[in-house]
Design an enzyme around this catalytic site. Structure first.
Site, PDB file in Angstrom:
ATOM      1  N   HIS A 171       0.852  -1.187   0.000  1.00 45.12           N
ATOM      2  CA  HIS A 171       0.000   0.000   0.000  1.00 45.12           C
ATOM      3  C   HIS A 171       0.887   1.235   0.000  1.00 45.12           C
ATOM      4  O   HIS A 171       2.073   1.163   0.357  1.00 45.12           O
ATOM      5  CB  HIS A 171      -0.879   0.029   1.256  1.00 45.12           C
ATOM      6  CG  HIS A 171      -2.027  -0.937   1.234  1.00 45.12           C
ATOM      7  ND1 HIS A 171      -2.947  -0.983   0.209  1.00 45.12           N
ATOM      8  CD2 HIS A 171      -2.420  -1.896   2.127  1.00 45.12           C
ATOM      9  CE1 HIS A 171      -3.851  -1.914   0.468  1.00 45.12           C
ATOM     10  NE2 HIS A 171      -3.545  -2.494   1.620  1.00 45.12           N
ATOM     11  N   CYS A 214      -0.510   2.399  -4.306  1.00 46.30           N
ATOM     12  CA  CYS A 214      -1.223   3.661  -4.483  1.00 46.30           C
ATOM     13  C   CYS A 214      -0.280   4.817  -4.173  1.00 46.30           C
ATOM     14  O   CYS A 214       0.667   4.684  -3.399  1.00 46.30           O
ATOM     15  CB  CYS A 214      -2.431   3.734  -3.560  1.00 46.30           C
ATOM     16  SG  CYS A 214      -3.969   3.290  -4.369  1.00 46.30           S
TER      17      CYS A 214
END
Length: 333
Positions: A171, A214
């Site tokens: 992430h 991300c």
């Protein structure tokens, strides 16, 4: 042009699901490598600066060609020019590929599991092994574990290697922030360990980083366009100073500030495309051409589909930041 629509639906990460009660508890097949929504920080590349040189006059008034001009690659033979513009890939070994994949996170991070991460890991190993890399896989690292691992790897002797590669799948947030199991770290802290002053056996060799994560919370709505309008050195006998950041390449799955999509069955869009291109064309084309094809596949062949209209019909395009000084080919050894 056929656009691949994910058969499964795309959803955002766990924190967003908790805010929107209307979303189902089950993870759909495609999810976002996401984090909280944040303003966009656009990916900006520095403009290229060209140096102009004027011929000098000697005392007799004739043109004088200085050493730089005599060594200008454009004046050399085609064979010499190719050698000067291409990285030396004649070493005994292709390179080491460090693969860091985190799919589980401590509750303090607010991050949910990355379903499909195992698929990405298998795919990326297959891709780099097909090019002759030795792969080292590390999973579920903490920040301390990451620091120890990169310090250990950068301290190795790469004299017999063509290059070094690192793939990080996790992430992320904007401004180069990525999650390990217990919290955030900054990607520059990893890059710095492999710079010339800290990893001398990689000086002048390509150092390649591929980041699947991300980089913020913005969504790319895309734009409908008719296909009819689509645009179809070394200097002998001299000491040469090398910039510390030379010969690096960082390929991000998405531009800074945006979500990066992942399918829990097929893996992330970026890793799917990267694997496909490296296996199919990795021995024939130079790296930047390969990554341009990856950009094309992600941009034109993928589109999100979700029950939440806000997350449906979204697009993505990777972002490549290159400080490479030569062309890099992975011709068979």
């Amino acid at each position: 042009m056929r656009v691949r629509i994910n058969e499964a639906e795309d959803n955002v990460d766990g924190r967003r699901r908790r805010r929107k009660a209307a979303l189902p508890k089950k993870l759909a097949l495609s999810v976002v490598e996401g984090s909280v929504l944040k303003p966009n920080n656009a990916c900006v590349l520095d403009p290229q600066v060209e140096e102009t040189r004027s011929p000098k006059k000697c005392s007799q008034g004739t043109d004088h060609v200085n050493m730089l001009e005599r060594n200008d690659p454009d004046t050399k033979s085609l064979e010499e020019s190719h050698s000067l513009y291409r990285y030396n890939c004649s070493h005994k070994k292709r390179g080491l590929c460090l693969i860091i994949s985190n799919s589980k996170f401590d509750s303090v991070t607010g991050m949910h599991d990355r379903t499909g991460a195992d698929v990405d890991s298998d795919n990326i190993v297959s891709a780099f092994e097909s090019l002759g890399f030795e792969c080292m896989i590390c999973a579920e690292l903490t920040r301390a574990g990451l620091k120890a691992k990169v310090n250990d790897v950068s301290g190795r002797d790469f004299s017999n290697f063509d290059c070094f590669a690192c793939v990080i799948m996790t992430h992320g947030e904007s401004n180069g922030q990525l999650y390990m199991r217990d919290g955030l770290f900054v990607i520059n802290d990893v890059l710095d360990v492999f710079k010339a002053d800290r990893c001398p056996t990689l000086v002048g060799k390509p150092k390649l980083f591929f980041i699947q994560a991300c980089r913020g919370g913005r969504l790319d709505n895309g734009f409908s366009l008719s296909t009819n309008h689509t645009d179809g050195e070394e200097i002998e006998n001299q000491t040469q100073r090398v910039p510390l950041q030379a010969d690096f390449l960082v390929a991000y799955s998405v531009s800074d500030g945006y979500y990066s999509f992942r399918n829990s069955h097929a893996g992330s869009w970026f890793i799917q495309a990267l694997t496909r291109v490296l296996i199919s064309h990795g021995h024939k084309l130079d790296l930047l051409t390969l990554l341009t094809r990856v950009n094309y596949i992600v941009a034109y062949e993928f589109e999100s589909r979700a029950r939440d209209a806000e997350m449906s019909k979204k697009k993505q395009v990777p972002c490549v930041q290159s400080m490479l000084t030569k062309q890099l080919f992975f011709h068979p050894k």
